[in-house]
Scaffold this active site. Structure first.
Site, mmCIF file in Angstrom:
data_model
loop_
_atom_site.group_PDB
_atom_site.id
_atom_site.type_symbol
_atom_site.label_atom_id
_atom_site.label_comp_id
_atom_site.label_asym_id
_atom_site.label_seq_id
_atom_site.Cartn_x
_atom_site.Cartn_y
_atom_site.Cartn_z
ATOM 1 N N PHE A 25 102.650 17.962 64.283
ATOM 2 C CA PHE A 25 103.246 19.346 63.517
ATOM 3 C C PHE A 25 103.786 19.899 64.319
ATOM 4 O O PHE A 25 104.181 20.075 65.316
ATOM 5 C CB PHE A 25 102.305 19.677 62.574
ATOM 6 C CG PHE A 25 103.388 20.439 61.632
ATOM 7 C CD1 PHE A 25 102.703 20.571 60.783
ATOM 8 C CD2 PHE A 25 103.380 21.882 62.536
ATOM 9 C CE1 PHE A 25 103.755 21.544 59.541
ATOM 10 C CE2 PHE A 25 103.559 22.903 61.634
ATOM 11 C CZ PHE A 25 103.418 22.480 60.106
ATOM 12 N N ASP A 78 105.790 20.032 73.148
ATOM 13 C CA ASP A 78 105.962 21.052 71.563
ATOM 14 C C ASP A 78 104.273 21.812 71.767
ATOM 15 O O ASP A 78 103.320 21.356 71.899
ATOM 16 C CB ASP A 78 105.782 20.693 70.385
ATOM 17 C CG ASP A 78 105.337 21.928 69.210
ATOM 18 O OD1 ASP A 78 105.360 22.662 69.624
ATOM 19 O OD2 ASP A 78 105.854 21.183 68.261
ATOM 20 N N LYS A 87 104.633 30.643 68.367
ATOM 21 C CA LYS A 87 103.132 31.718 68.794
ATOM 22 C C LYS A 87 102.567 32.908 68.972
ATOM 23 O O LYS A 87 103.251 33.869 69.219
ATOM 24 C CB LYS A 87 102.128 30.437 68.103
ATOM 25 C CG LYS A 87 102.266 30.015 67.077
ATOM 26 C CD LYS A 87 101.005 28.486 66.869
ATOM 27 C CE LYS A 87 101.642 28.123 65.908
ATOM 28 N NZ LYS A 87 101.433 28.282 64.153
HETATM 29 N N1 PLP Z 1 104.783 23.205 66.380
HETATM 30 C C1 PLP Z 1 103.675 22.847 66.620
HETATM 31 C C2 PLP Z 1 102.628 22.324 67.446
HETATM 32 C C3 PLP Z 1 103.427 23.887 65.473
HETATM 33 O O1 PLP Z 1 101.555 24.190 65.113
HETATM 34 C C4 PLP Z 1 103.293 24.170 64.221
HETATM 35 C C5 PLP Z 1 103.467 25.242 63.806
HETATM 36 O O2 PLP Z 1 101.605 25.351 63.805
HETATM 37 C C6 PLP Z 1 105.359 24.444 64.797
HETATM 38 C C7 PLP Z 1 105.620 23.784 65.233
HETATM 39 C C8 PLP Z 1 105.749 25.267 63.714
HETATM 40 O O3 PLP Z 1 105.751 26.814 64.141
HETATM 41 P P1 PLP Z 1 106.368 27.657 63.214
HETATM 42 O O4 PLP Z 1 105.552 27.720 61.728
HETATM 43 O O5 PLP Z 1 106.489 28.789 63.738
HETATM 44 O O6 PLP Z 1 108.061 27.548 62.852
#
Ligand code: PLP
Length: 379
Positions: free
Chosen positions: A120, A205, A234
């Site tokens: 994700f 990520d 986050k």
């Molecule tokens: N990358 C990862 C691993 C995530 O868990 C998330 C959100 O859950 C995101 C990207 C996306 O982040 P945002 O919701 O701040 O755009």
């Protein structure tokens, strides 16, 4: 009316302190979601309240057209004792990933980014296309062709899509939304070998795993990966929106003036809060405590839940209980019993308490979970 794009639970939370949140009816809950890995220092941490108060009386916003020693300081704190040398601040995880995708493509002059099944990476058009879950993409028409998604932890599948047009391999060190699946050391080595031998960039990520969530500053520190680019969000802001992309020195020239930007990224309020979070979390004693609490939580869950029915996975305070069946009803029952948890995939209960959670709160949460999960079920 709001758009119906969230399956909202019928709970209206109105305040919080530490791990405890209170709803509009005065009911208290233990928040083992942290707003999905966001509230790293717990709710209303006095140092964060103070940081916002102090900064809000000085300057709320300044354009990135002007210099920012505060962003420089935060960047230095994030990169201290790492191989990264440059940072870019934005407002969310998806935005940080968009920056990473653009940087990798521009730097290499190549187009393909390899991502993994069940990953994700966010909901913007590029990050959605990068994400390895069909349900996230359904109904949005043709996806960007730039991404090739292959099964996670599968060296043969990765080798099969390697060609001369690969700019980067992009992965979560531990897949959070996808069900708490960590990259294996063997697969991390295959990724590193490919990147090193073919001039491919490695993007991690760490939007969910970064800033102490897995017991080290960044999760990649635990598995031998040496990413060229890392994304954060986050937990970095402890509840205030901020994202970041860190990169190595060789990428510096790729993002010259005018190549990429954002109005709000690195906003003074967000940076003041993030600096406070990082100063706390990167302190050695703090991370030692996170690891002790993690060990206690994992041990207690393993002692209470039989291994033939439950698989306990994860690192630090990113823990999954794989119940081997849909957990939606368990999540509702936990909420009724005063414990907030979040689903990962369909079968996994994800535990993401604030990094400041106490052992007593861990005991209470394990008691609630075992009372719910060990009831014999007819389903
Ligand atoms: N990358 C990862 C691993 C995530 O868990 C998330 C959100 O859950 C995101 C990207 C996306 O982040 P945002 O919701 O701040 O755009």
């Amino acid at each position: 009316m709001l758009f119906n794009n969230y399956a909202r639970r019928p709970v209206h939370l109105v305040k919080g302190e530490g791990t405890v949140v209170e709803d509009a009816d005065g009911k208290n809950y233990l928040d083992f979601t942290s707003g999905i890995a966001v509230v790293s220092l717990g709710h209303a941490h006095p140092a964060i309240v103070n940081a916002i108060q102090v900064q809000s009386e000085k300057l709320w916003h300044v354009s990135n057209l002007f210099e920012s020693p505060e962003q420089e300081k935060l960047a230095a704190s994030l990169m201290k004792d790492t191989h990264f040398s440059h940072a870019f601040f934005c407002n969310s995880g998806a935005e940080a990933n968009e920056a990473a995708i653009k940087l990798a493509r521009k730097h290499t002059g190549k187009s393909t980014i390899i991502t993994f099944g069940q990953s994700f990476h966010g909901r913007t058009f590029g990050a959605m296309a990068a994400t390895g879950q069909e349900k996230i993409k359904q109904g949005f028409g043709p996806m960007l062709e730039t991404f090739k998604t292959v099964p996670f932890n599968d060296p043969a599948a990765l080798e099969a899509v390697m060609d001369d047009d690969v700019a980067a391999i992009m992965l979560e060190v531990i897949q959070g939304e996808g069900g708490i699946h960590a990259v294996t050391p063997e697969f991390a080595a295959v990724i590193s070998d490919n990147c090193n031998s073919k001039g491919i960039l490695c993007i991690v990520d760490e939007v969910q795993t970064g800033i102490g969530r897995t017991g080290t500053r960044y999760a990649y520190e635990q598995n031998g990966l040496k990413p060229d680019i890392m994304t954060l969000a986050k937990g970095l802001g402890g509840g205030f929106p901020i994202g970041a992309m860190l990169g190595t020195g060789e990428l510096f020239d790729t993002f010259g003036p005018g190549t990429h930007g954002t109005t709000f990224g690195g906003n003074p309020l967000a940076v003041a809060v993030a600096q406070t979070v990082v100063d706390f979390v990167f302190e050695e004693g703090f991370l030692k405590e996170v690891n002790e609490k993690s060990a206690a939580l994992i041990r207690k869950l393993k002692e209470s839940l039989p291994p033939d029915r439950f698989d306990i996975r994860g690192q630090g305070l990113l823990i999954g209980i794989d119940c081997k069946r849909d957990v939606a009803s368990f999540i509702r029952q936990a909420e009724e019993a005063g414990l907030l948890v979040v689903q990962a995939g369909t079968d996994v209960i994800r535990l993401l308490p604030p990094l400041t959670v106490t052992e007593e709160e861990i005991d209470q949460a394990v008691d609630v979970l075992t009372s719910i999960l060990l009831v014999p079920t007819t389903i």
